[in-house]
Design an enzyme around this catalytic site. Structure first.
Site, PDB file in Angstrom:
ATOM      1  N   SER A 146      76.354  83.000  97.322  1.00 44.89           N
ATOM      2  CA  SER A 146      75.945  81.638  96.978  1.00 44.89           C
ATOM      3  C   SER A 146      76.739  80.616  97.798  1.00 44.89           C
ATOM      4  O   SER A 146      76.652  80.626  99.032  1.00 44.89           O
ATOM      5  CB  SER A 146      76.080  81.445  95.470  1.00 44.89           C
ATOM      6  OG  SER A 146      75.409  80.280  95.059  1.00 44.89           O
ATOM      7  N   ASP A 221      65.429  84.576  92.198  1.00 42.66           N
ATOM      8  CA  ASP A 221      66.665  83.791  92.102  1.00 42.66           C
ATOM      9  C   ASP A 221      66.360  82.456  91.426  1.00 42.66           C
ATOM     10  O   ASP A 221      65.520  81.690  91.889  1.00 42.66           O
ATOM     11  CB  ASP A 221      67.239  83.571  93.511  1.00 42.66           C
ATOM     12  CG  ASP A 221      68.666  83.046  93.462  1.00 42.66           C
ATOM     13  OD1 ASP A 221      68.895  82.020  92.780  1.00 42.66           O
ATOM     14  OD2 ASP A 221      69.537  83.646  94.104  1.00 42.66           O
ATOM     15  N   HIS A 253      70.211  85.638  90.625  1.00 47.47           N
ATOM     16  CA  HIS A 253      71.401  85.132  91.324  1.00 47.47           C
ATOM     17  C   HIS A 253      72.703  85.780  90.812  1.00 47.47           C
ATOM     18  O   HIS A 253      73.780  85.434  91.281  1.00 47.47           O
ATOM     19  CB  HIS A 253      71.468  83.604  91.107  1.00 47.47           C
ATOM     20  CG  HIS A 253      72.279  82.861  92.133  1.00 47.47           C
ATOM     21  ND1 HIS A 253      71.870  82.688  93.434  1.00 47.47           N
ATOM     22  CD2 HIS A 253      73.491  82.240  92.064  1.00 47.47           C
ATOM     23  CE1 HIS A 253      72.770  81.994  94.111  1.00 47.47           C
ATOM     24  NE2 HIS A 253      73.784  81.719  93.302  1.00 47.47           N
TER      25      HIS A 253
END
Lengths: 275, 275
Positions: A146, A221, A253
């Site tokens: 991320s 996600d 995610h």
């Protein structure tokens, strides 16, 4: 440097250490996995940069990296994601301030005194790791999740020749065009546009990335719109960059996603580091 | 039953669910990993019982079980370690009350109304799992860590024929002779001696365990004196029980230890479940 803990893990040692950083002006904590046999000579090092809200600890306990790093005799370092402490600026939002350093050196008040994560990673922590541990500076690779995926790709692009391979799990790909980036670049650097110098897509468009790249991102996600994977995929293809972008069906995610593909990422880095 | 979350993980799904338990008189939360292909028919189930202070979540995110369970097409359930909530008795100590159910049915005040973890695991949660999910009741195995290792061995010994294989990471082996056990049995059951009916070493001495057993415990376990591994090792050898007790050099009590040997434990259970 202070040893906070050391636990045997997959034949090696998972340590947690703290040290005073000149870059951030604070004490910083990091995790370091050293594989078995490290005493026989310097081992390659994989950097794992974490995402928003994380400390050095999250990936260290949840990403499952040590099992695979041990197979290849690879060390893995888990830095923190920002300076921390009472004298350090912060914001109520989860995605600004402590836990959200975005791997840049802030130029603006109130962030500039401590929020210097690019210098921290590339200078301070690098210097410390190679002076204190039997690590091979010629064999470094970098990955992240991320915000940490953003960090991995951009720090590699900004330091050509340093990392032999780069990978990312669900990276923020084009932060200067995303709500995960514009606010932070405005705060830390004065404007969203100043962030283009720290934006994976913009850097790739300029041909700045010189190492092979592997990206995995889930089709489910929950932050997919903020990641802007499509912008980086387009830029990589347009530059004919050595890159693989995989959209993984049904994954989100979370660390359940990260841990699922950790074996592939570590094998990818091991191949590059063995050359 | 309520679905709290579902994340794709190693091709399968890591879910978290809650349900009202008759045994505990409370809502209970558990994690369940279902492997890919579960829709093609019932799959075997491994129970993972957690240790002191843990909820359903710790092992689910830190033990690395899903990677290996996915390889063998095995489901894994992660129950909570006690009833919880405002109306539920508790104690200031970390090792008594909420988070420390010890897998027994309490008979004493103030614990008796809710602390019924043996009935919860063997009846309530068992019934729910096999009615709600495509799991094969004929193919169950059980493992656990620390207090959960105690739970795994004793619940298996008390329900002959139910679990085809039993394993444990750093189990509390002889709680009726340990400070991890005597206090709790006194509180929940009225006396430390009442705990001998729920003590792995005592049960093995009576020949109550009918399934193959694998134990891993670290030589540097910081709670080694409380575990009393030596008592169970002696009892197993005296009974000529089908068991392997491995003392793993340099490992401690943490999830870094558990995750290191998870692959071996799941392979051990997979072999028993394939018969």
């Amino acid at each position: 440097m202070k040893t906070l803990s050391e636990n045997k893990c997959f034949g090696g040692v998972q340590g947690v250490y703290s040290h005073a950083s000149k870059a951030t002006g604070t004490d910083m904590t990091f995790g370091l996995f050293l594989p078995e046999g490290v005493e026989d000579g310097p081992v390659p090092l994989l950097w794992y940069l974490s995402g928003l809200t994380c400390t050095h600890e999250n990936a260290m306990v949840k990403a499952g990296a040590q099992a695979h790093a041990a197979l290849y005799g690879m060390a893995v370092v888990f830095p923190d994601t920002s300076p921390r402490g009472d004298g350090v600026a912060d914001d109520e939002a989860y995605d600004l301030g402590q836990g959200a350093g975005f791997y840049v050196d802030a130029t603006e008040a109130p962030w500039a005194p401590h929020f210097r994560m690019e210098s921290y990673i590339l200078n301070d922590l690098t210097d410390l790791l190679f002076s204190e541990f039997p690590l091979d500076a010629e064999r470094q690779a970098i990955t992240g999740h991320s915000m940490g995926g953003h960090g991995a790709i951009t720090l590699a692009a900004k330091s050509p020749g340093r990392f032999r391979s780069v990978s990312a799990f669900a990276p923020i790909c084009n932060p200067s065009a995303s709500d995960w980036g514009r606010k932070q670049f405005a705060a830390y650097l004065g404007s969203p546009e100043a962030g283009t110098a720290h934006d994976a897509t913009c850097l790739v468009r300029k041909g700045a990335l010189d190492a092979p790249l592997l990206i995995d991102t889930g089709t489910d996600d929950q932050f997919g719109d903020l990641l802007k994977t499509e912008a980086l995929a387009e830029a990589l293809a347009a530059r004919r960059a050595e890159a693989t972008v995989r959209l993984q069906k049904g994954y989100d995610h979370s660390y359940f996603f990260v841990s699922t593909f950790m074996a592939d990422h570590i094998a990818f880095h091991a191949e590059a580091l063995a050359r």
